[in-house]
Design an enzyme around this catalytic site. Structure first.
Site, PDB file in Angstrom:
ATOM      1  CE  LYS A 242      -4.416  -1.737   1.324  1.00 26.53           C
ATOM      2  NZ  LYS A 242      -5.496  -1.878   2.294  1.00 26.53           N
ATOM      3  NE  ARG A 276      -7.806  -8.119   0.142  1.00 29.22           N
ATOM      4  CZ  ARG A 276      -7.277  -7.305  -0.751  1.00 29.22           C
ATOM      5  NH1 ARG A 276      -6.265  -6.533  -0.450  1.00 29.22           N
ATOM      6  NH2 ARG A 276      -7.786  -7.251  -1.984  1.00 29.22           N
TER       7      ARG A 276
HETATM    8  C1  7PJ Z   1      -8.243  -4.264   1.609  1.00 25.74           C
HETATM    9  C2  7PJ Z   1      -9.275  -5.068   1.141  1.00 25.74           C
HETATM   10  C3  7PJ Z   1      -7.938  -4.268   3.000  1.00 25.74           C
HETATM   11  C4  7PJ Z   1      -9.722  -5.870   3.254  1.00 25.74           C
HETATM   12  C5  7PJ Z   1      -8.401  -3.980  -0.510  1.00 25.74           C
HETATM   13  C6  7PJ Z   1      -5.394  -3.027  -1.901  1.00 25.74           C
HETATM   14  C7  7PJ Z   1      -6.700  -2.358  -2.014  1.00 25.74           C
HETATM   15  N1  7PJ Z   1     -10.009  -5.868   1.941  1.00 25.74           N
HETATM   16  N2  7PJ Z   1      -9.369  -4.869  -0.200  1.00 25.74           N
HETATM   17  N3  7PJ Z   1      -8.704  -5.090   3.781  1.00 25.74           N
HETATM   18  N4  7PJ Z   1      -7.689  -3.610   0.557  1.00 25.74           N
HETATM   19  N5  7PJ Z   1     -10.423  -6.642   4.089  1.00 25.74           N
HETATM   20  O1  7PJ Z   1      -5.265  -4.245  -1.732  1.00 25.74           O
HETATM   21  O2  7PJ Z   1      -4.377  -2.270  -1.993  1.00 25.74           O
HETATM   22  O3  7PJ Z   1      -7.068  -3.557   3.518  1.00 25.74           O
HETATM   23  S1  7PJ Z   1      -8.138  -3.418  -2.130  1.00 25.74           S
END
Ligand code: 7PJ
Length: 297
Positions: A242, A276
């Site tokens: 990020k 994640r």
């Molecule tokens: C997240 C997500 C996160 C959860 C994305 C990216 C953006 N779902 N989906 N937590 N981020 N639960 O992966 O940079 O931080 S999309």
């Protein structure tokens, strides 16, 4: 899947943290006390697979999912909406068209649960019908019909904090106390989810790093992540590659591996139970070292 190491093969329709999200669909996604689960990211947005053709795109996505699995992913999170700052959502039909063929192609073929990263009730229903067994919603079931869909589908749900919408969230994020406000928001969404009939043991929370937050907000949340344990729901985090990692290290998105695994380490030491990530192999090794020392995760 007790202990570290590759998860044992099991049917794909299976999620439910063991402290615990039990699912009627099959064996649970267990959240073992001794190790955080690794959720591999599979983006099926045009900017991630940029060559157009739908079937080719699905093929590439399946190949990538299999790679994540070999690297040691415990589950795979499939998303068809880009939530980058300033992005506009695709139509419902387009999002279904991106996600469902990939879920269908992987379902039954991979031994780990598939999660669908969506806010739309129509996409939730179509993805679960195709074999997804968890919902990951960056809007925490706030779109009309989403609470009802998640309750009907009876699968684990991750509720994420997002201030505003992806289109506007980075305009001027402001909090008096970001940890308290994110915690209050998640507590409200947990209440709404339970009132809609979602099983309490199916609920997971996520502070939403980078979603409507400045670098200082993100760092405060990471440093004080343990305070969210009062919510009494497993905590998931997404920090991988990020922009906050870029802001700290000065690196573009291709150079954020070390920063990302450092953030994983801190988050797991502060209570995160699911991470994640894009870089599954490196995350797996990082958590193996943490586990070997007996610190956490
Ligand atoms: C997240 C997500 C996160 C959860 C994305 C990216 C953006 N779902 N989906 N937590 N981020 N639960 O992966 O940079 O931080 S999309």
């Amino acid at each position: 899947m007790a202990g570290a190491g590759r998860p044992a093969a099991r049917p794909a329709r299976a999620p439910a943290p063991d402290d615990g999200c039990a699912s009627p669909a099959g064996p649970p996604i267990r959240l073992p006390a001794e190790r955080a689960l690794i959720c591999g990211i599979l983006n099926v947005t045009p900017d991630s697979f940029s060559d157009g053709g739908r079937f080719h795109r699905a093929d590439l996505a399946v190949d990538h999912a299999l790679r994540l699995l070999v690297e040691g992913a415990d589950l795979i999170d499939i998303g068809g909406e880009s939530t980058r700052p300033g992005s506009q959502p695709p139509s419902v039909a387009e999002e279904i068209d991106r996600v469902v063929p990939v879920v269908a192609a992987l379902s039954g073929r991979v031994p780990v649960p598939l999660s669908v990263d969506t806010s739309r009730p129509e996409v939730m229903r179509a993805a679960v019908a195709a074999g997804a067994s968890m919902i990951n919603d960056v809007r925490a079931l706030r779109l009309p019909g989403a609470l009802e869909a998640a309750a009907d589908l009876d699968v684990p749900v991750c509720l994420m904090h997002l201030a505003g919408s992806p289109a506007t969230m980075q305009d001027r994020p402001q909090y008096d106390d970001v940890v308290r406000e994110v915690g209050d928001f998640l507590a409200d969404r947990l209440t709404a989810a339970r009132q809609a009939g979602i099983r309490p043991d199916h609920l997971i929370v996520d502070p939403g790093f980078g979603f409507g937050k400045t670098l200082t907000h993100n760092l405060t949340l990471l440093n004080r992540l343990t305070e969210l344990s009062t919510l009494e729901a497993p905590i998931m985090v997404g920090l991988s590659r990020k922009s906050m990692i870029g802001q700290i290290t000065g690196r573009d998105v291709t150079g954020r591996l070390a920063g990302s695994v450092a953030a994983v380490l801190i988050s797991v030491q502060r209570g995160a139970r699911m991470v994640r990530v894009h870089d599954v192999a490196a995350t797996r090794d990082t958590l193996a070292v943490l586990h070997a020392v007996g610190l956490a995760g």
